[in-house]
Design an enzyme around this catalytic site. Structure first.
Site, PDB file in Angstrom:
ATOM      1  N   HIS A  11      -1.702   0.672  -9.766  1.00 46.98           N
ATOM      2  CA  HIS A  11      -2.357  -0.276  -8.844  1.00 46.98           C
ATOM      3  C   HIS A  11      -3.029  -1.437  -9.592  1.00 46.98           C
ATOM      4  O   HIS A  11      -4.248  -1.626  -9.483  1.00 46.98           O
ATOM      5  CB  HIS A  11      -3.363   0.460  -7.944  1.00 46.98           C
ATOM      6  CG  HIS A  11      -3.647  -0.305  -6.673  1.00 46.98           C
ATOM      7  ND1 HIS A  11      -4.022   0.300  -5.497  1.00 46.98           N
ATOM      8  CD2 HIS A  11      -3.617  -1.641  -6.393  1.00 46.98           C
ATOM      9  CE1 HIS A  11      -4.214  -0.611  -4.564  1.00 46.98           C
ATOM     10  NE2 HIS A  11      -3.971  -1.804  -5.089  1.00 46.98           N
TER      11      HIS A  11
ATOM     12  N   GLU B 147      -3.651   7.797  -3.919  1.00 50.29           N
ATOM     13  CA  GLU B 147      -4.107   7.368  -5.252  1.00 50.29           C
ATOM     14  C   GLU B 147      -5.382   8.099  -5.646  1.00 50.29           C
ATOM     15  O   GLU B 147      -6.234   8.309  -4.788  1.00 50.29           O
ATOM     16  CB  GLU B 147      -4.341   5.857  -5.248  1.00 50.29           C
ATOM     17  CG  GLU B 147      -3.050   5.103  -5.024  1.00 50.29           C
ATOM     18  CD  GLU B 147      -3.234   3.588  -4.952  1.00 50.29           C
ATOM     19  OE1 GLU B 147      -4.328   3.100  -5.275  1.00 50.29           O
ATOM     20  OE2 GLU B 147      -2.283   2.914  -4.568  1.00 50.29           O
TER      21      GLU B 147
ATOM     22  N   ARG C 108       0.878  -1.168   0.000  1.00 46.56           N
ATOM     23  CA  ARG C 108       0.000   0.000   0.000  1.00 46.56           C
ATOM     24  C   ARG C 108       0.918   1.222   0.000  1.00 46.56           C
ATOM     25  O   ARG C 108       1.981   1.211   0.652  1.00 46.56           O
ATOM     26  CB  ARG C 108      -0.898   0.037   1.244  1.00 46.56           C
ATOM     27  CG  ARG C 108      -2.069  -0.907   1.222  1.00 46.56           C
ATOM     28  CD  ARG C 108      -3.159  -0.484   0.221  1.00 46.56           C
ATOM     29  NE  ARG C 108      -4.303  -1.387   0.259  1.00 46.56           N
ATOM     30  CZ  ARG C 108      -4.486  -2.418  -0.580  1.00 46.56           C
ATOM     31  NH1 ARG C 108      -3.608  -2.662  -1.539  1.00 46.56           N
ATOM     32  NH2 ARG C 108      -5.562  -3.177  -0.481  1.00 46.56           N
TER      33      ARG C 108
HETATM   34  P1  NAP Z   1      -0.283 -11.513   4.637  1.00 54.96           P
HETATM   35  O1  NAP Z   1      -0.287 -12.920   4.168  1.00 54.96           O
HETATM   36  O2  NAP Z   1      -1.052 -11.140   5.854  1.00 54.96           O
HETATM   37  O3  NAP Z   1       1.245 -11.060   4.811  1.00 54.96           O
HETATM   38  C1  NAP Z   1       1.632  -9.874   5.367  1.00 54.96           C
HETATM   39  C2  NAP Z   1       2.955 -10.084   6.072  1.00 54.96           C
HETATM   40  O4  NAP Z   1       3.388  -8.815   6.606  1.00 54.96           O
HETATM   41  C3  NAP Z   1       2.875 -11.055   7.222  1.00 54.96           C
HETATM   42  O5  NAP Z   1       3.803 -12.083   6.991  1.00 54.96           O
HETATM   43  C4  NAP Z   1       3.215 -10.233   8.448  1.00 54.96           C
HETATM   44  O6  NAP Z   1       4.018 -10.996   9.338  1.00 54.96           O
HETATM   45  C5  NAP Z   1       3.983  -9.049   7.873  1.00 54.96           C
HETATM   46  N1  NAP Z   1       3.864  -7.846   8.692  1.00 54.96           N
HETATM   47  C6  NAP Z   1       2.749  -7.300   9.223  1.00 54.96           C
HETATM   48  N2  NAP Z   1       3.055  -6.206   9.944  1.00 54.96           N
HETATM   49  C7  NAP Z   1       4.397  -6.066   9.872  1.00 54.96           C
HETATM   50  C8  NAP Z   1       5.309  -5.140  10.405  1.00 54.96           C
HETATM   51  N3  NAP Z   1       4.900  -4.146  11.212  1.00 54.96           N
HETATM   52  N4  NAP Z   1       6.625  -5.283  10.124  1.00 54.96           N
HETATM   53  C9  NAP Z   1       7.054  -6.314   9.352  1.00 54.96           C
HETATM   54  N5  NAP Z   1       6.231  -7.229   8.809  1.00 54.96           N
HETATM   55  C10 NAP Z   1       4.914  -7.105   9.067  1.00 54.96           C
HETATM   56  O7  NAP Z   1      -0.818 -10.519   3.492  1.00 54.96           O
HETATM   57  P2  NAP Z   1      -0.778 -10.750   1.904  1.00 54.96           P
HETATM   58  O8  NAP Z   1      -1.986 -11.499   1.490  1.00 54.96           O
HETATM   59  O9  NAP Z   1       0.561 -11.247   1.511  1.00 54.96           O
HETATM   60  O10 NAP Z   1      -0.982  -9.225   1.424  1.00 54.96           O
HETATM   61  C11 NAP Z   1      -0.076  -8.214   1.817  1.00 54.96           C
HETATM   62  C12 NAP Z   1      -0.588  -6.852   1.399  1.00 54.96           C
HETATM   63  O11 NAP Z   1      -0.416  -6.666   0.000  1.00 54.96           O
HETATM   64  C13 NAP Z   1      -2.085  -6.614   1.628  1.00 54.96           C
HETATM   65  O12 NAP Z   1      -2.364  -6.211   2.944  1.00 54.96           O
HETATM   66  C14 NAP Z   1      -2.415  -5.537   0.610  1.00 54.96           C
HETATM   67  O13 NAP Z   1      -2.392  -4.275   1.209  1.00 54.96           O
HETATM   68  C15 NAP Z   1      -1.318  -5.651  -0.437  1.00 54.96           C
HETATM   69  N6  NAP Z   1      -1.839  -6.061  -1.766  1.00 54.96           N
HETATM   70  C16 NAP Z   1      -1.672  -5.215  -2.820  1.00 54.96           C
HETATM   71  C17 NAP Z   1      -2.115  -5.600  -4.064  1.00 54.96           C
HETATM   72  C18 NAP Z   1      -1.935  -4.717  -5.257  1.00 54.96           C
HETATM   73  O14 NAP Z   1      -2.790  -4.717  -6.131  1.00 54.96           O
HETATM   74  N7  NAP Z   1      -0.852  -3.992  -5.364  1.00 54.96           N
HETATM   75  C19 NAP Z   1      -2.749  -6.842  -4.253  1.00 54.96           C
HETATM   76  C20 NAP Z   1      -2.900  -7.663  -3.153  1.00 54.96           C
HETATM   77  C21 NAP Z   1      -2.444  -7.260  -1.914  1.00 54.96           C
HETATM   78  P3  NAP Z   1       4.074 -10.722  10.925  1.00 54.96           P
HETATM   79  O15 NAP Z   1       2.648 -10.668  11.371  1.00 54.96           O
HETATM   80  O16 NAP Z   1       4.868 -11.855  11.451  1.00 54.96           O
HETATM   81  O17 NAP Z   1       4.784  -9.422  11.082  1.00 54.96           O
END
Ligand code: NAP
Length: 320
Positions: free
Chosen positions: A285, A267, A238
């Protein structure tokens, strides 16, 4: 049981079909993001809302929708646009669409990584402008990707999909999360590091955390200052996770080599200094935007609404 379901944007037909076949009275709002007034007006009386990242779904929205509102299904894995606390206070279930977009979003992260390193945007702009005059031994040189070190900030579902791609490129994988992912470490050969150490160690940084109060400007001037001069930063998480003004300065000063971005702080606005720079690849995006994945996201969001309104547990509830 059936009642009104508001779909805030035009979504793939596969998702609408799920709602219509379940007998709901479906209102689809608009192709472009709806203005706030129109959004609130359309929410009145809805039992379910299928929202996207462009709508702010807060307490006011839920109050206008009224006491019949039972579920807000965000068609995204991120849900920073939804006030989950306000929903919990009102007994409204919030759901998201995790898992179905990991590989597709990881493809875009890797596409940006390759394009930024090998200067594709700049090279294509030159060619299209008729300014490509000859093959040159020093033309558009950038750092190799294969065999280098990648640091994944947020090794969750999408981060791990990026790591799998990096392995195919013979890269060494480092990561930083708040907690260790031991299974991923074993499967991917990934090594955990503190963020500062990771930034100093790797050649490529790809950011995949959710946007939370903790991750806002997680990558700012200080963090960019720790990266190598030939390093490349990629952000498909994000926008506000990276301090855009600080990134523009680092790119201008040449303290990092390049960046690839899919998401922005405000955005669809993009920091004007980023728009001026050749060493940043900018995508609007489109991370999850493959034909198949958008179908899967729309269907999953619709199924979550159907489940809650039928009194069944939804597949993807989120909590604060
Ligand atoms: P996920 O499986 O929940 O993975 C997020 C990771 O971030 C977790 O492993 C978590 O581990 C880590 N994390 C959370 N807070 C943190 C912090 N303060 N410091 C370091 N690491 C941290 O989520 P996902 O499905 O991979 O998606 C991730 C993000 O990608 C979404 O939330 C979304 O905003 C974004 N996204 C963007 C698009 C796009 O179109 N560009 C598409 C899909 C998703 P810990 O809890 O161990 O820290």
């Amino acid at each position: 049981m059936p009642g009104k379901v508001l779909v805030t944007r035009e979504i793939p037909e596969a998702g609408l079909r799920v709602l219509k076949e379940a007998g709901f009275d479906v209102t689809v709002l608009s192709e472009a993001p709806p203005a706030r007034d129109g959004l609130l007006e359309a929410a009145r009386g809805a039992k379910g809302v299928l929202s996207t990242v462009t709508e702010t779904v807060d307490g006011e929205f839920m109050d206008v929708a009224g006491g019949g509102l039972k579920v807000v299904a965000n068609m995204a894995v991120g849900y920073d646009n939804v006030d989950v606390g306000a929903a919990q206070e009102r007994g409204v279930v919030v759901t998201n669409t995790p898992g179905v977009l990991d590989e597709t979003t990881a493809d875009v992260a890797f596409m940006l990584l390759l394009a930024a390193a090998r200067r594709l945007g700049e090279a294509e702009r030159t060619l299209r402008a008729g300014r490509w005059e000859w093959w040159g031994p020093k033309l558009f040189m950038g750092p190799d990707v294969w065999g280098k070190r990648i640091g994944i900030v947020g090794l969750g579902r999408i981060g791990q999909a990026v790591a799998r791609r990096a392995r195919g490129f013979g890269m060494e994988i480092y990561y930083h999360n708040r907690s260790r992912k031991e299974e991923a470490e074993r499967e991917l050969g990934a090594r955990w590091m503190e963020l500062d150490e990771l930034l100093e160690t790797v050649d490529f940084v790809s950011v995949h955390t959710p946007l939370t109060e903790e991750t806002r400007h997680l990558i700012g001037a200080e963090e960019l200052g720790k990266m190598k001069p030939r390093a490349v930063l990629v952000n498909t998480s994000r926008g506000p996770v990276v301090d855009e003004a600080a990134l523009a300065e680092a790119l201008e000063a040449g303290s990092i080599f390049a960046a690839g971005l899919d998401v922005y702080e405000e955005e669809p606005k993009v920091h004007p200094k980023l728009l001026e720079r050749e060493n940043v690849v900018l995508a609007p995006h489109i991370g999850s935007g493959s034909i198949e994945t958008r179908d899967r996201m729309a269907v999953l969001a619709a199924e979550n609404i159907r489940a809650v309104l039928r009194g069944e547990p939804p597949k993807n509830p989120v909590e604060q």
